[in-house]
Design a protein around this motif. Sequence first.
Motif, PDB file in Angstrom:
ATOM      1  N   GLU A  13      -1.996  94.548  88.874  1.00 42.56           N
ATOM      2  CA  GLU A  13      -1.363  95.814  89.255  1.00 42.56           C
ATOM      3  C   GLU A  13      -2.322  96.990  89.081  1.00 42.56           C
ATOM      4  OE1 GLU A  13       1.886  96.285  90.582  1.00 42.56           O
ATOM      5  OE2 GLU A  13       1.442  94.148  90.856  1.00 42.56           O
ATOM      6  N   GLU A  17      -4.450  99.624  92.143  1.00 42.58           N
ATOM      7  CA  GLU A  17      -4.215 101.074  92.216  1.00 42.58           C
ATOM      8  C   GLU A  17      -5.380 101.846  92.831  1.00 42.58           C
ATOM      9  OE1 GLU A  17      -1.039 102.139  88.710  1.00 42.58           O
ATOM     10  OE2 GLU A  17      -3.174 102.381  88.274  1.00 42.58           O
ATOM     11  N   PRO A  48       2.678 108.313  88.009  1.00 40.75           N
ATOM     12  CA  PRO A  48       3.866 107.458  87.859  1.00 40.75           C
ATOM     13  C   PRO A  48       3.533 105.978  87.940  1.00 40.75           C
ATOM     14  CG  PRO A  48       4.317 109.292  89.335  1.00 40.75           C
ATOM     15  CD  PRO A  48       2.840 109.325  89.067  1.00 40.75           C
ATOM     16  N   VAL A  49       4.373 105.200  87.265  1.00 39.25           N
ATOM     17  CA  VAL A  49       4.206 103.752  87.260  1.00 39.25           C
ATOM     18  C   VAL A  49       5.594 103.128  87.283  1.00 39.25           C
ATOM     19  CG1 VAL A  49       4.205 103.568  84.745  1.00 39.25           C
ATOM     20  CG2 VAL A  49       2.981 101.848  86.107  1.00 39.25           C
ATOM     21  N   SER A  50       5.704 101.913  87.776  1.00 43.10           N
ATOM     22  CA  SER A  50       7.015 101.279  87.921  1.00 43.10           C
ATOM     23  C   SER A  50       7.588 100.866  86.572  1.00 43.10           C
ATOM     24  CB  SER A  50       6.901 100.045  88.825  1.00 43.10           C
ATOM     25  OG  SER A  50       6.210  99.002  88.159  1.00 43.10           O
ATOM     26  N   GLN A  51       8.898 100.797  86.501  1.00 45.31           N
ATOM     27  CA  GLN A  51       9.570 100.328  85.291  1.00 45.31           C
ATOM     28  C   GLN A  51       9.249  98.865  85.016  1.00 45.31           C
ATOM     29  OE1 GLN A  51      11.323 102.164  82.989  1.00 45.31           O
ATOM     30  NE2 GLN A  51      10.449 103.825  84.229  1.00 45.31           N
ATOM     31  N   LYS A  52       9.027  98.104  86.074  1.00 43.23           N
ATOM     32  CA  LYS A  52       8.658  96.696  85.886  1.00 43.23           C
ATOM     33  C   LYS A  52       7.316  96.607  85.160  1.00 43.23           C
ATOM     34  CE  LYS A  52       7.690  92.367  88.342  1.00 43.23           C
ATOM     35  NZ  LYS A  52       7.611  91.686  89.672  1.00 43.23           N
ATOM     36  N   PHE A  53       6.354  97.439  85.582  1.00 38.85           N
ATOM     37  CA  PHE A  53       5.050  97.438  84.920  1.00 38.85           C
ATOM     38  C   PHE A  53       5.209  97.780  83.445  1.00 38.85           C
ATOM     39  CE2 PHE A  53       1.216  99.266  83.275  1.00 38.85           C
ATOM     40  CZ  PHE A  53       0.188  98.525  83.833  1.00 38.85           C
TER      41      PHE A  53
END
Length: 259
Positions: A13, A17, A48-53
């Motif tokens: 991930e 980026e 920002p970054v995903s909650q999954k990450f």
Amino acid sequence: MTQSDRRQFLLRELLKEQPEYAGIQIPKDIEKQKALLRSLMNVRPPRPVSQKFLAIQDAYLQEELQLREITDGNMLPSIPLNPHIALWQGDITALKADAIVNAANSTLLGCFRPLHSCIDNCIHSQSGIQLRLFCDAITKRQGRSEPAGKAKITPAFNLPSTYILHTVGPIVSGSVTEEHRRLLASCYRSCLELAEDYGLKSVAFCCISTGEFRFPNELAAKIAVQTVTAYMAQTKNRMKVIFNVFKDTDYEIYQHLLG
């Protein structure tokens, strides 16, 4: 999901980026994977970054934390002359206290140098990338960088402590001035005042300004001890203050000062 699965997911991930990372291959060696992951976290800007990450990162860092020896600051013995002060030598990211103190820079964003050994880098690396995001929100909200001698509080996220107190110490170029002394003392007072405002019962101080900021170690320790003991005497505060050192030389200095 195994720890290896988590680490490789985070690496993929982070590598996705930036276009310039396209040619970087994930190494097979576990230690090299860990070094690459920390490096990518170190240089990642606050975006920002995903909650999954975050969920997978937190699970990964918590699993890594379980492999470390954690010291409970509340169980550390006090010095003979003061029942509310303790001295401890070790890695502050492995210390459990209500708050640990980070010697931050004026951006509050942490150290962007990959794998750098400064305390700012170590704390951000072990806490997780949300710490940089949280600190970025603070500086954007106040509309300026953090001045020397002040302090801000954030969650500790994936560290064993509950909070982090971030303070910017004075940078010494040449001789130490009275302003340098005043600002360093203000760092300690600001952290203690903030800890008291939040009702914290234990705070661990690092050796503020003595590393990259070049404040002489022995003088910095004298100011730290004088400021903390004076504050506790004036306010009658009974929180536990831990002077955390990493180097043998600093341990010897504090041992002498604290009796």
